[in-house]
Design a protein around this motif. Structure first.
Motif, PDB file in Angstrom:
ATOM      1  N   SER A  13      33.642  47.388  38.872  1.00 51.52           N
ATOM      2  CA  SER A  13      34.759  46.538  38.767  1.00 51.52           C
ATOM      3  C   SER A  13      34.950  45.191  39.357  1.00 51.52           C
ATOM      4  N   THR A  14      34.403  45.201  40.474  1.00 48.99           N
ATOM      5  CA  THR A  14      34.458  43.978  41.512  1.00 48.99           C
ATOM      6  C   THR A  14      33.216  43.225  40.755  1.00 48.99           C
ATOM      7  N   ILE A  17      34.433  41.318  37.955  1.00 45.06           N
ATOM      8  CA  ILE A  17      35.335  40.289  38.410  1.00 45.06           C
ATOM      9  C   ILE A  17      34.489  38.822  38.673  1.00 45.06           C
ATOM     10  N   SER A  85      39.031  43.458  45.722  1.00 45.62           N
ATOM     11  CA  SER A  85      39.484  44.112  44.617  1.00 45.62           C
ATOM     12  C   SER A  85      39.683  45.334  45.064  1.00 45.62           C
ATOM     13  N   PHE A 122      43.002  41.229  44.126  1.00 48.69           N
ATOM     14  CA  PHE A 122      43.192  41.548  42.936  1.00 48.69           C
ATOM     15  C   PHE A 122      43.116  43.147  42.565  1.00 48.69           C
ATOM     16  N   ARG A 154      43.247  45.450  36.266  1.00 47.82           N
ATOM     17  CA  ARG A 154      42.843  43.810  36.661  1.00 47.82           C
ATOM     18  C   ARG A 154      43.692  43.088  35.797  1.00 47.82           C
ATOM     19  N   TRP A 156      43.337  39.498  34.192  1.00 51.86           N
ATOM     20  CA  TRP A 156      42.538  38.588  33.759  1.00 51.86           C
ATOM     21  C   TRP A 156      42.941  37.177  34.015  1.00 51.86           C
ATOM     22  N   ILE A 159      43.111  36.028  37.382  1.00 45.58           N
ATOM     23  CA  ILE A 159      41.797  35.916  37.987  1.00 45.58           C
ATOM     24  C   ILE A 159      41.304  34.359  37.713  1.00 45.58           C
TER      25      ILE A 159
END
Length: 176
Positions: A13-14, A17, A85, A122, A154, A156, A159
């Motif tokens: 996941s990180t 990102i 994250s 996040f 997340r 987006w 971010i």
């Protein structure tokens, strides 16, 4: 202008990102690479650094912490942004990703050592099929599914907006 986006990610996941942040830079004409902290190139080749880590039990992953500590001098000499994250959802005690209670324990040390321009938390994502043994066990406990809910949390847009702030700080003109 050349930026490196470094990450420490256990389940991906990180990493996703970090790759999204790097791609956002590239869409604005900034040369950007996304790499694991374990495969990081020499920082001297970059004008700015973004570093992110997954967070477990209130801490950044060990390889990310070690990377920052070992590269303290190089990081202190250039603009640095940090992101974490990890939380999958907010609770009664924490109602915003900007809550100081979500800040990983190491961030205070990093603020003193490398003077990052910002740190942002996040939401993460959880795919049970990717979990390691210990996290699969936690999800089998009665409260485990509440603690580790399945899904992609997340944001987006958030971010991308944060990355836009970095671009503005680096004086990169917005795409027209």
């Amino acid at each position: 202008m050349k930026v490196i986006v470094l990450y420490a990610s256990r389940y991906g996941s990180t990493k996703e990102i970090a790759e999204f942040i790097a791609e956002t830079f590239r869409r604005q004409g900034v040369a950007a690479d996304a790499r694991s902290v374990g495969a990081a190139p020499r920082l001297d080749d970059y004008d700015a650094v973004v570093i992110g880590s997954a967070v477990y039990m209130g801490h950044w992953m060990g390889d990310a912490v070690e990377f920052v500590r070992q590269n303290r001098a190089a990081l202190a000499d250039r603009p640095v942004w940090l992101f974490s994250s990890g939380p999958l959802q907010l609770g009664q005690e924490v109602t915003s990703t900007e809550d100081p209670g979500l800040e990983p324990k190491e961030i205070g040390e990093f603020r003193e050592a490398i003077h990052p321009r910002d740190h942002r938390v996040f939401f993460g994502a959880l795919d049970p099929a990717k979990l390691g043994f210990s996290h699969r066990l936690i999800r089998k406990l009665p409260a485990g599914r509440d603690l580790l809910p399945e899904g992609d949390f997340r944001n987006w847009d958030d971010i991308e907006a944060w990355t836009g702030g970095i671009l503005r700080a680096l004086a990169v003109p917005a795409e027209s």
